[in-house]
Motif scaffolding. Structure first.
Motif, PDB file in Angstrom:
ATOM      1  N   THR A 173     -13.365  60.023  99.856  1.00 58.05           N
ATOM      2  CA  THR A 173     -12.422  60.781  99.014  1.00 58.05           C
ATOM      3  C   THR A 173     -11.482  61.623  99.868  1.00 58.05           C
ATOM      4  O   THR A 173     -10.273  61.679  99.599  1.00 58.05           O
ATOM      5  CB  THR A 173     -13.202  61.693  98.048  1.00 58.05           C
ATOM      6  N   ILE A 174     -12.021  62.260 100.915  1.00 61.33           N
ATOM      7  CA  ILE A 174     -11.172  63.084 101.790  1.00 61.33           C
ATOM      8  C   ILE A 174     -10.103  62.204 102.443  1.00 61.33           C
ATOM      9  O   ILE A 174      -8.927  62.560 102.500  1.00 61.33           O
ATOM     10  CB  ILE A 174     -12.034  63.803 102.858  1.00 61.33           C
ATOM     11  N   ALA A 175     -10.517  61.019 102.909  1.00 61.06           N
ATOM     12  CA  ALA A 175      -9.573  60.107 103.569  1.00 61.06           C
ATOM     13  C   ALA A 175      -8.503  59.632 102.586  1.00 61.06           C
ATOM     14  O   ALA A 175      -7.308  59.622 102.900  1.00 61.06           O
ATOM     15  CB  ALA A 175     -10.322  58.920 104.153  1.00 61.06           C
ATOM     16  N   VAL A 176      -8.920  59.257 101.373  1.00 62.09           N
ATOM     17  CA  VAL A 176      -7.971  58.745 100.372  1.00 62.09           C
ATOM     18  C   VAL A 176      -7.023  59.858  99.928  1.00 62.09           C
ATOM     19  O   VAL A 176      -5.819  59.640  99.774  1.00 62.09           O
ATOM     20  CB  VAL A 176      -8.730  58.127  99.166  1.00 62.09           C
ATOM     21  N   ASP A 177      -7.551  61.072  99.743  1.00 56.26           N
ATOM     22  CA  ASP A 177      -6.703  62.228  99.395  1.00 56.26           C
ATOM     23  C   ASP A 177      -5.621  62.448 100.443  1.00 56.26           C
ATOM     24  O   ASP A 177      -4.468  62.746 100.119  1.00 56.26           O
ATOM     25  CB  ASP A 177      -7.558  63.503  99.305  1.00 56.26           C
ATOM     26  N   GLN A 218      -7.907  50.505  96.364  1.00 55.82           N
ATOM     27  CA  GLN A 218      -6.560  49.940  96.232  1.00 55.82           C
ATOM     28  C   GLN A 218      -5.923  50.394  94.911  1.00 55.82           C
ATOM     29  O   GLN A 218      -4.761  50.810  94.867  1.00 55.82           O
ATOM     30  CB  GLN A 218      -6.619  48.405  96.281  1.00 55.82           C
ATOM     31  N   LYS A 219      -6.712  50.344  93.831  1.00 57.97           N
ATOM     32  CA  LYS A 219      -6.214  50.758  92.507  1.00 57.97           C
ATOM     33  C   LYS A 219      -5.830  52.244  92.533  1.00 57.97           C
ATOM     34  O   LYS A 219      -4.769  52.631  92.026  1.00 57.97           O
ATOM     35  CB  LYS A 219      -7.316  50.483  91.475  1.00 57.97           C
ATOM     36  N   THR A 220      -6.675  53.083  93.137  1.00 61.08           N
ATOM     37  CA  THR A 220      -6.391  54.521  93.218  1.00 61.08           C
ATOM     38  C   THR A 220      -5.077  54.768  93.946  1.00 61.08           C
ATOM     39  O   THR A 220      -4.249  55.564  93.496  1.00 61.08           O
ATOM     40  CB  THR A 220      -7.534  55.249  93.976  1.00 61.08           C
ATOM     41  N   GLU A 222      -2.603  52.651  94.385  1.00 58.08           N
ATOM     42  CA  GLU A 222      -1.469  52.124  93.606  1.00 58.08           C
ATOM     43  C   GLU A 222      -1.080  53.103  92.496  1.00 58.08           C
ATOM     44  O   GLU A 222       0.094  53.383  92.276  1.00 58.08           O
ATOM     45  CB  GLU A 222      -1.817  50.748  93.013  1.00 58.08           C
ATOM     46  N   ASP A 223      -2.097  53.645  91.796  1.00 54.49           N
ATOM     47  CA  ASP A 223      -1.822  54.585  90.704  1.00 54.49           C
ATOM     48  C   ASP A 223      -1.125  55.841  91.218  1.00 54.49           C
ATOM     49  O   ASP A 223      -0.324  56.446  90.513  1.00 54.49           O
ATOM     50  CB  ASP A 223      -3.126  54.978  89.983  1.00 54.49           C
ATOM     51  N   ALA A 224      -1.455  56.235  92.452  1.00 55.00           N
ATOM     52  CA  ALA A 224      -0.855  57.453  93.015  1.00 55.00           C
ATOM     53  C   ALA A 224       0.477  57.158  93.709  1.00 55.00           C
ATOM     54  O   ALA A 224       1.089  58.060  94.279  1.00 55.00           O
ATOM     55  CB  ALA A 224      -1.828  58.089  94.004  1.00 55.00           C
ATOM     56  N   GLY A 225       0.894  55.894  93.707  1.00 55.79           N
ATOM     57  CA  GLY A 225       2.163  55.523  94.349  1.00 55.79           C
ATOM     58  C   GLY A 225       2.100  55.568  95.860  1.00 55.79           C
ATOM     59  O   GLY A 225       3.114  55.716  96.537  1.00 55.79           O
ATOM     60  N   ALA A 226       0.875  55.436  96.413  1.00 55.41           N
ATOM     61  CA  ALA A 226       0.721  55.549  97.872  1.00 55.41           C
ATOM     62  C   ALA A 226       0.593  54.196  98.555  1.00 55.41           C
ATOM     63  O   ALA A 226       0.665  54.112  99.779  1.00 55.41           O
ATOM     64  CB  ALA A 226      -0.514  56.392  98.191  1.00 55.41           C
ATOM     65  N   MET A 227       0.434  53.136  97.761  1.00 53.96           N
ATOM     66  CA  MET A 227       0.154  51.834  98.366  1.00 53.96           C
ATOM     67  C   MET A 227       1.360  51.312  99.170  1.00 53.96           C
ATOM     68  O   MET A 227       1.180  50.590 100.138  1.00 53.96           O
ATOM     69  CB  MET A 227      -0.250  50.841  97.265  1.00 53.96           C
ATOM     70  N   GLU A 228       2.581  51.715  98.788  1.00 52.20           N
ATOM     71  CA  GLU A 228       3.763  51.182  99.498  1.00 52.20           C
ATOM     72  C   GLU A 228       3.828  51.679 100.940  1.00 52.20           C
ATOM     73  O   GLU A 228       4.544  51.110 101.761  1.00 52.20           O
ATOM     74  CB  GLU A 228       5.049  51.537  98.745  1.00 52.20           C
ATOM     75  N   PRO A 436      -4.285  65.968  95.756  1.00 51.23           N
ATOM     76  CA  PRO A 436      -3.972  66.839  96.893  1.00 51.23           C
ATOM     77  C   PRO A 436      -2.856  67.832  96.543  1.00 51.23           C
ATOM     78  O   PRO A 436      -1.985  67.532  95.724  1.00 51.23           O
ATOM     79  CB  PRO A 436      -3.507  65.863  97.981  1.00 51.23           C
ATOM     80  N   LEU A 437      -2.911  69.011  97.145  1.00 49.14           N
ATOM     81  CA  LEU A 437      -1.918  70.058  96.884  1.00 49.14           C
ATOM     82  C   LEU A 437      -0.789  69.990  97.901  1.00 49.14           C
ATOM     83  O   LEU A 437      -0.981  69.522  99.023  1.00 49.14           O
ATOM     84  CB  LEU A 437      -2.579  71.441  96.987  1.00 49.14           C
TER      85      LEU A 437
END
Length: 513
Positions: A173-177, A218-220, A222-228, A436-437
Motif C-alpha cells: 500500500t505504501i508503494a502504491v500510494d 493494476q486496477k487501483t 488505473e482508477d487513480a489515473g496513475a497507470m499512464e 495520498p495528500l
C-alpha cells in the motif's frame, strides 16, 4: 565457346563466399527448467542461448565440461540431443516510453492483451552501476503523499529506502500510494499548476505474487489515473523461478534507460524476499553449493548489484535519477534474519511496519523507533522541513511514556502534555489507503499541529477536524495553497506566509463545531 568460358570465369571471380562461425552445443540433460549443454566453447555469463522452437535460455553456470543454462518461457519440447547455439548477445529487454501504461513479463513482452510495444531500444538487464564520479548528492524530494513518511522519514530522488514488515502490514500500500502521489503531481505539472517540477515515472515489479494481486494493483492504478506513468513488470507465483529471478533486473533496465535519458524514475521491487527464494531454487537446481539457510553464497551480491544501480546522476551525466523502494517481508518481526539484514545494509534507510500498530488501527503502521532515512532530510522541501520539526521526537517520547501512563495515574503536567500531543499526532498520521495528500495540505496539517491548534480538539475529533480543515483550505484558500505549492515558503521564518496560514486556521476554528 570462348565467350561462354569468359562469362563463367567472370561470374566465378565475382562470387563472394562468407564463412559464418556459430558456437553450437548439444543438450546432454534437461529437467526442472535447466538444460546442461556440452560443446559451447566461447560462451559468456548471462549470454542468451537459442534452442529449437524459439526457446531462449541464459547461461548461468560456466563449468569445465558443460554449461548450465536456465530455460525461459515454455521449454517442454526441448529434449536430450537437441542442438542449441550461442547468440553472442547478453540478455536484454525492450525499453522506452512506450512501456508506460503497460504490463510486461520478465522478458519485457506485453501480457496485458493490448498488442505489441513499440520499443525505443534493447537495454541489457545486467549492467555495472554508475560510478561515484557520475553521481551527485540527493537533494530533490519524492513526495510519497503519506504524511508520516514525508514528515519523519523523507525519501529523496536517487535514494534506496527499504519497506520492511510482516505479511499483511501494508507494505505494498505504501508503494502504491507513492506511485499515485507521483501521478497526481505529474498531472499538476502538465496543467501548469506546479512549477519547476520534473515528472517522475514509476516501475512496479511484482515478484512471486498471486495474479489476482497484480490485477488488483493494476486496477487501483488505473482508477487513480496513475497507470499512464507506470509500467508493471510481473513474474507471478505461477511463473517459473527463472522468470521471478529475472523480473527485478528487467524492471531496473526499463528504469535505468529512462535515467540515461535524463528522466527521473521510481522503481518498487515487491518483494525481494521472494526474489531470493526464486534465486535459491534456480541455484540449487544448477547444483551450486548452498550456504546459510540454503541460500547460495552470492545472494548478497544478487541484491547489491541490483540496488546499486539507483543513483542521482550529475548534470554532466544527464541529470537523471533512479529511486528504489525494495520491499522485504519478515517472519514474526525478525529484522535480524539473513535476507532482511542483507538488504538493510545495502539501502539508505528503512520504513519498518509493525503488526501490533496495524491491528491497533494505526495505519500506516510505521514504527518511529526503527524507521530511519539516512538521506531524506537533505531532500525535504523547505516548507515540510520547517513544520515537521520535532514531530519525530514528540512521537518517540510519547511511545516511551505510553507504557508509564498505563500504570501511573498521577502524572506531572509536562508528561501529561507530551502524552496528549502524542495521541493527537498518532491520530493525525492515520491515513486511508490510496489517498495520498499533496505537499501543501501536509504542511497545513503539520503547521496546525506544531502550533497547538489541535491541542483543544478532543482526540476522537482529530480526524473530523483535519478533514474539515482540509475542505476549508481546498474550497476557500486555494490561492494560499497554490502559493505554498509553488513557492515552498519556510513556515517558520517567512512572516507573511506564517501570518496567512495562522489567520486561515483561526478563521476556520471560529466556525468549526
Amino acid at each position: 565457346m570462348s565467350s561462354i568460358l569468359q562469362e563463367l570465369e567472370k561470374e566465378i571471380a565475382n562470387v563472394a563466399t562468407s564463412v559464418n562461425k556459430t558456437n553450437v552445443g548439444v543438450v546432454r540433460q534437461v529437467g526442472d527448467g535447466v538444460a546442461r549443454v556440452e560443446g559451447l566453447s566461447d560462451v559468456m555469463l548471462n549470454e542468451m542461448i537459442s534452442f529449437p522452437g524459439g526457446v531462449t535460455g541464459i547461461a548461468l553456470n560456466l563449468e569445465e565440461s558443460e554449461v548450465g543454462v536456465v530455460l525461459l518461457g515454455e521449454y517442454n519440447a526441448i529434449a536430450e540431443g537437441d542442438e542449441c547455439s550461442a547468440t553472442g548477445k547478453l540478455l536484454s529487454v525492450p525499453v522506452g516510453r512506450a512501456t508506460f501504461g503497460r504490463v510486461v513479463n520478465a522478458l519485457g513482452a506485453p501480457i496485458d492483451g493490448k498488442g505489441e510495444i513499440a520499443a525505443s531500444a534493447q537495454y541489457p538487464m545486467e549492467k555495472i552501476a554508475p560510478g561515484i564520479i557520475k553521481r551527485k548528492s540527493v537533494s530533490v524530494p519524492v513526495q510519497t503523499g503519506i504524511m508520516s513518511i514525508d514528515a519523519m522519514i523523507p525519501i529523496g530522488r536517487g535514494q534506496r529506502e527499504l519497506i520492511i514488515g510482516d505479511r499483511a502490514t501494508g507494505k505494498t500500500t505504501i508503494a502504491v500510494d507513492t506511485i499515485i502521489s507521483q501521478a497526481k503531481q505529474n498531472k499538476l505539472a502538465e496543467q501548469g499548476k506546479l512549477q519547476n517540477f520534473k515528472p517522475l515515472y514509476c516501475i512496479y515489479v511484482a515478484i512471486g505474487q498471486k495474479l489476482s494481486n497484480v490485477a488488483r494493483i493494476q486496477k487501483t492504478l488505473e482508477d487513480a489515473g496513475a497507470m499512464e506513468y507506470t509500467t508493471i513488470v510481473s513474474a507471478t507465483a505461477s511463473d517459473a523461478a527463472a522468470m521471478q529471478f529475472l523480473a527485478p533486473y528487467a524492471g531496473c533496465a526499463i528504469a535505468e534507460y529512462m535515467m540515461d535519458q535524463g528522466e527521473d524514475c521510481l522503481i518498487v521491487f515487491d518483494d525481494l524476499s521472494k526474489h531470493a527464494v526464486a534465486y535459491r531454487q534456480v541455484s540449487l537446481i544448477l547444483k551450486r553449493p548452498s550456504g546459510r539457510e540454503a541460500y547460495p553464497g552470492d545472494v548478497f551480491y544478487l541484491h547489491s548489484r541490483l540496488l546499486e544501480r539507483s543513483a542521482r546522476l550529475s548534470d554532466a551525466a544527464g541529470g537523471g535519477s533512479l529511486t528504489a523502494l525494495p520491499v522485504i517481508e519478515t517472519q514474526a518481526g525478525d529484522v535480524s534474519a539473513y535476507i532482511p539484514t542483507n538488504v538493510i545494509s545495502i539501502t539508505d534507510g528503512q520504513i519498518y511496519l509493525e503488526t501490533d500498530l496495524f491491528y491497533q488501527g494505526i495505519r500506516p503502521a510505521i514504527s518511529v523507533g526503527l524507521s530511519v532515512s539516512r538521506v531524506g532530510s537533505a531532500a525535504q522541501t523547505k516548507t515540510i522541513k520547517s513544520v515537521a520539526g520535532t514531530t519525530k521526537l514528540d512521537l518517540a517520547q510519547f511511545r516511551e511514556l505510553q507504557a508509564f501512563a498505563q500504570f501511573g495515574s498521577d502524572l506531572d503536567a509536562s508528561t501529561k502534555k507530551k502524552i496528549e500531543r502524542g495521541q493527537r499526532i498518532v491520530e493525525l498520521f492515520k491515513q486511508n489507503q490510496y489517498s495520498p495528500l499533496s505537499m501543501e495540505m501536509e504542511s497545513v496539517y503539520l503547521f496546525a499541529m506544531q502550533n497547538g491548534y489541535f491541542d483543544d480538539v478532543a482526540v476522537s475529533d482529530v480526524k473530523r477536524f483535519q478533514k474539515d480543515l482540509g475542505e476549508f483550505f481546498e474550497t476557500r484558500k486555494t490561492d494560499l495553497l497554490d502559493k505554498i505549492r509553488n513557492e515552498k515558503p519556510d513556515l517558520k521564518k517567512d512572516a507573511t506566509s506564517v501570518g496567512a496560514v495562522k489567520q486561515a486556521i483561526e478563521d476556520f476554528k471560529k466556525g468549526w463545531k
